[in-house]
Scaffold this motif. Structure first.
Motif, PDB file in Angstrom:
ATOM      1  N   LYS A   1       0.819  -1.215   0.000  1.00  0.00           N
ATOM      2  CA  LYS A   1       0.000   0.000   0.000  1.00  0.00           C
ATOM      3  C   LYS A   1       0.852   1.263   0.000  1.00  0.00           C
ATOM      4  CE  LYS A   1      -3.608   0.372   2.533  1.00  0.00           C
ATOM      5  NZ  LYS A   1      -4.514   0.464   3.700  1.00  0.00           N
ATOM      6  N   MET A   2       2.139   1.120   0.284  1.00  0.00           N
ATOM      7  CA  MET A   2       2.997   2.294   0.448  1.00  0.00           C
ATOM      8  C   MET A   2       3.292   2.964  -0.898  1.00  0.00           C
ATOM      9  SD  MET A   2       5.819   0.823   3.150  1.00  0.00           S
ATOM     10  CE  MET A   2       5.336   0.008   4.675  1.00  0.00           C
TER      11      MET A   2
ATOM     12  N   LEU B   1       8.420   6.198  -2.169  1.00  0.00           N
ATOM     13  CA  LEU B   1       9.398   6.658  -1.178  1.00  0.00           C
ATOM     14  C   LEU B   1       9.359   5.774   0.064  1.00  0.00           C
ATOM     15  CD1 LEU B   1      11.477   8.923  -0.405  1.00  0.00           C
ATOM     16  CD2 LEU B   1       9.561  10.035   0.780  1.00  0.00           C
ATOM     17  N   CYS B   2       8.158   5.464   0.545  1.00  0.00           N
ATOM     18  CA  CYS B   2       8.031   4.617   1.736  1.00  0.00           C
ATOM     19  C   CYS B   2       8.522   3.199   1.466  1.00  0.00           C
ATOM     20  CB  CYS B   2       6.591   4.601   2.225  1.00  0.00           C
ATOM     21  SG  CYS B   2       6.085   6.123   3.058  1.00  0.00           S
ATOM     22  N   LYS B   3       8.239   2.668   0.276  1.00  0.00           N
ATOM     23  CA  LYS B   3       8.737   1.327  -0.054  1.00  0.00           C
ATOM     24  C   LYS B   3      10.261   1.300  -0.006  1.00  0.00           C
ATOM     25  CE  LYS B   3       4.861  -0.249  -2.909  1.00  0.00           C
ATOM     26  NZ  LYS B   3       4.400  -0.537  -4.283  1.00  0.00           N
ATOM     27  N   LEU B   4      10.886   2.334  -0.563  1.00  0.00           N
ATOM     28  CA  LEU B   4      12.344   2.403  -0.567  1.00  0.00           C
ATOM     29  C   LEU B   4      12.880   2.493   0.861  1.00  0.00           C
ATOM     30  CD1 LEU B   4      15.075   2.731  -1.996  1.00  0.00           C
ATOM     31  CD2 LEU B   4      14.574   5.192  -2.191  1.00  0.00           C
ATOM     32  N   GLY B   5      12.314   3.394   1.664  1.00  0.00           N
ATOM     33  CA  GLY B   5      12.773   3.553   3.039  1.00  0.00           C
ATOM     34  C   GLY B   5      12.514   2.315   3.875  1.00  0.00           C
TER      35      GLY B   5
ATOM     36  N   CYS C   1       6.963  11.462  -6.096  1.00  0.00           N
ATOM     37  CA  CYS C   1       6.221  10.401  -6.802  1.00  0.00           C
ATOM     38  C   CYS C   1       4.776  10.326  -6.311  1.00  0.00           C
ATOM     39  CB  CYS C   1       6.914   9.057  -6.611  1.00  0.00           C
ATOM     40  SG  CYS C   1       8.523   8.943  -7.406  1.00  0.00           S
ATOM     41  N   ALA C   2       4.588  10.376  -5.001  1.00  0.00           N
ATOM     42  CA  ALA C   2       3.233  10.355  -4.443  1.00  0.00           C
ATOM     43  C   ALA C   2       2.484  11.632  -4.808  1.00  0.00           C
ATOM     44  CB  ALA C   2       3.291  10.184  -2.930  1.00  0.00           C
TER      45      ALA C   2
ATOM     46  N   PHE D   1      -3.235  10.708  -0.756  1.00  0.00           N
ATOM     47  CA  PHE D   1      -2.877  12.013  -0.187  1.00  0.00           C
ATOM     48  C   PHE D   1      -1.947  11.873   1.016  1.00  0.00           C
ATOM     49  CE2 PHE D   1      -3.664  15.370   2.979  1.00  0.00           C
ATOM     50  CZ  PHE D   1      -3.124  16.439   2.273  1.00  0.00           C
ATOM     51  N   ILE D   2      -2.228  10.928   1.886  1.00  0.00           N
ATOM     52  CA  ILE D   2      -1.398  10.761   3.088  1.00  0.00           C
ATOM     53  C   ILE D   2       0.074  10.587   2.716  1.00  0.00           C
ATOM     54  CG2 ILE D   2      -0.837   9.100   4.909  1.00  0.00           C
ATOM     55  CD1 ILE D   2      -2.993  11.059   5.681  1.00  0.00           C
TER      56      ILE D   2
END
Length: 586
Positions: A434-435, A438-442, A480-481, A502-503
């Motif tokens: 769901k990420m 950027l969150c997937k990478l981190g 990206c988001a 959005f989050i």
């Protein structure tokens, strides 16, 4: 001590800090209802600048409006007017650092500058030679920027910090909060039993800090007594029922407090169901429920990156006049814990106040400010510390993965490689899918880093790290988001603002995801800097020192696209033997 030297507030309510305070004291509000602005679906209530007033201020400051974005203009005006009140400070000197607090800056679509780029233009307006620090920590950014100013000044590298909190409203921001069902069509009612959501606002405020002795403090002598940041480590949008993060932030801040001298608590008070309840629980757990409590969102709306700065300054003005300001919109208590909310202006007793904030990503912040003269005491950042120990490191690019010097073999490259790494090394955390990128990478980088630490040191992945912090820096943030969310609101005929999309446009969410996965309750930060790698080691050292983290997951992380990204993360700890400051990498 870290003392306030100067300040200025620019808001739809008034121009100038004292003018804004007087308007609040008189019960005035800048909140207005808009029925068809920007083509939004349905009415909304917000606090918006009058464009003529901003243009007039630009003319007074000699600002060419065609040369700067609207966000940049209001930030420059606030800083210029604060600096004018302290002519002894030359903003072009290297000893002055600019720190910007914002959620999105002026970014609302393709062609707009990212916050780090705008910050460079704002600091450049004053001839400042340093790379400005941009704190993007969602709703708590305004307090985090002030804590970063204190940490920077106590490091001894700078003499003055110019903190600017600013945000403007755009369809991008407004539609996002509407998609979360967090906004109210009526003026907000913090802590009230009939509260039904927040109102957004735009504003800019500047507060200038310097390292001063008690004798050098002018006027009321406002200074920072203590600060604390803590992550709830529960959910990226919802707080835990026991308000763990907010409670820890309060508890740590109060360790250095003279409880008899605290006049009131200025809360975040967004008027949302969960925020107000969480703050009430945290205040009750900290055993300070008898203190007067007030919130200021009914006057300005939620001004995002500016909120923490504006509400700090208004609280200072109020306490100088021995006043606890009313909470506009509050009538009957609507939270489960007894909370001493002010519905009318009343007399204040004491010389100090607590400022609280909470935000998406699980972040919580608390600061204690005082105008009471004190003997100079040892600053938090001046403990005997030799430098930084980097114990483990991971680097991920679209072509390679290197953990503690070992190359991990992959069959794919680019964004597909992140999914391959998840399937091979994690497997049990389906939230990963769901990420945003950027969150997937981190997330993947932190998982591989922490696995390497666990194996090398023979420790459990998920125990004994509650005081670990997370500090990530980058230049592109959540671009990206941002672009993905923009697609959901681009065409009126297929208008579908996505709350989950959005989050993830808030770049600090990546730090929250790491904290939640690992149960980290330490400070979590996302910093935007165009040369983040150059300043990273000093940022990590300051974070370890100032927020008393036992260790830190820190690094640079940037995700521009499926084939253009980099993560370089470290486990960092303090090295305390009495040697010269330096960084040791194992």
């Amino acid at each position: 001590m870290i003392a306030k030297i100067s300040d200025y507030i620019l808001s739809p309510l008034a121009m100038g800090t004292h003018a804004n305070y007087l308007a609040v004291k008189e019960g005035k509000s800048a909140l207005c209802r808009y029925d068809s602005l920007w083509g939004m679906k349905g009415p909304f209530t917000a606090s918006l600048f009058d464009s003529d007033a901003v243009s007039a201020a630009c003319a007074e400051e000699g600002i060419d409006e065609s040369s700067y974005s609207r966000f940049e203009r209001i930030a420059i005006i606030a800083a210029a007017r604060a600096l004018r009140l302290c002519p002894e400070i030359n903003p072009a000197e290297r000893s002055v650092i600019f720190i910007i607090s914002t959620t999105k800056g002026g970014w609302a679509g393709e062609g707009d500058l990212l916050p780090a780029e705008s910050a460079g233009r704002i600091a450049g307006r004053f001839g400042n030679p340093n790379s400005p620090v941009v704190v993007c920590n969602a709703c708590i950014s305004g307090l985090c920027a002030q804590t970063e100013a204190a940490a920077a000044l106590e490091s001894g590298r700078w003499k003055h910090a110019v903190v600017i909190g600013a945000d403007i409203l755009t369809p991008f921001i407004l539609s996002g909060f509407c998609s979360l069902n967090a906004t109210s069509q009526q003026p907000c009612r913090p802590f009230d039993e009939e509260r039904c959501g927040l109102n957004l606002g735009e504003a800019a405020a500047c507060i200038i800090y310097g390292n001063r002795s008690p004798e050098e403090c002018r006027g009321a002598g406002w200074h920072i007594v203590s600060v604390a940041l803590s992550n709830d480590a529960f959910h990226i949008t919802n707080p835990s029922k026991n308000a763990e993060g907010a409670y820890i932030a309060l508890r740590e801040t109060l360790k250095e407090a003279d409880m008899q001298d605290i006049a009131f608590i200025n809360v975040h008070g967004t008027a949302t169901l969960f925020n107000d309840e969480m703050e009430a629980v945290a205040i009750d757990r900290a055993k300070i429920a008898e203190l007067p409590v007030n919130g200021l969102k009914g006057f300005f709306g939620h001004t995002l990156g500016a909120a923490g700065v504006i509400e700090t300054l208004i609280s200072m003005e109020a306490l100088e006049e021995r006043t606890v300001l009313a909470t506009k919109g509050f009538g009957s208590l609507g939270v489960s814990k007894k909370t001493n909310i002010s519905c009318l202006n009343r007399e204040a007793h004491g010389n100090a106040f607590i400022k609280m904030m909470s935000g998406f990503g699980g972040g919580n912040a608390a600061m204690l400010f005082s105008m009471k003269k004190e003997e100079k005491r040892e600053e938090r950042g001046h403990r005997t510390v030799a430098g930084l120990d980097i114990t483990h490191k991971i680097t991920i690019t679209p072509q390679s993965v290197i953990a503690d010097g070992v190359v991990l073999q992959t069959e794919t490259q680019g964004e597909q490689m992140l999914k391959e790494l998840y399937r091979k090394y994690v497997k049990d955390y389906p939230r990963f899918y769901k990420m945003d990128p950027l969150c997937k990478l981190g997330f993947i980088a932190s998982e591989l880093l922490l696995d390497a630490e666990s194996k090398a040191e023979g420790i459990s992945r998920f125990s004994g790290k509650s005081r670990r912090g997370v500090l990530l820096a980058g230049g592109k943030g959540s671009i990206c988001a941002d672009m993905a969310y923009l697609q959901t609101i681009r065409h009126p005929d297929s208008y579908y603002p996505s709350p989950s999309a959005f989050i993830y446009t808030l770049p600090n969410i990546v730090t929250g995801e790491i904290a939640i996965r690992n149960g980290y309750h330490g400070a979590t930060f996302y910093i935007m800097m165009e040369n983040g790698e150059k300043e990273l080691e000093q940022l990590m050292l300051r974070t370890l020192l100032y927020y008393r983290c036992e260790s830190l997951v820190g690094g640079v992380i940037d995700m521009e696209g499926p084939e253009n990204f980099k993560a370089e993360l470290y486990i960092a700890k303090q090295r305390t033997e009495p040697e010269a400051n330096e960084v040791t990498k194992k």
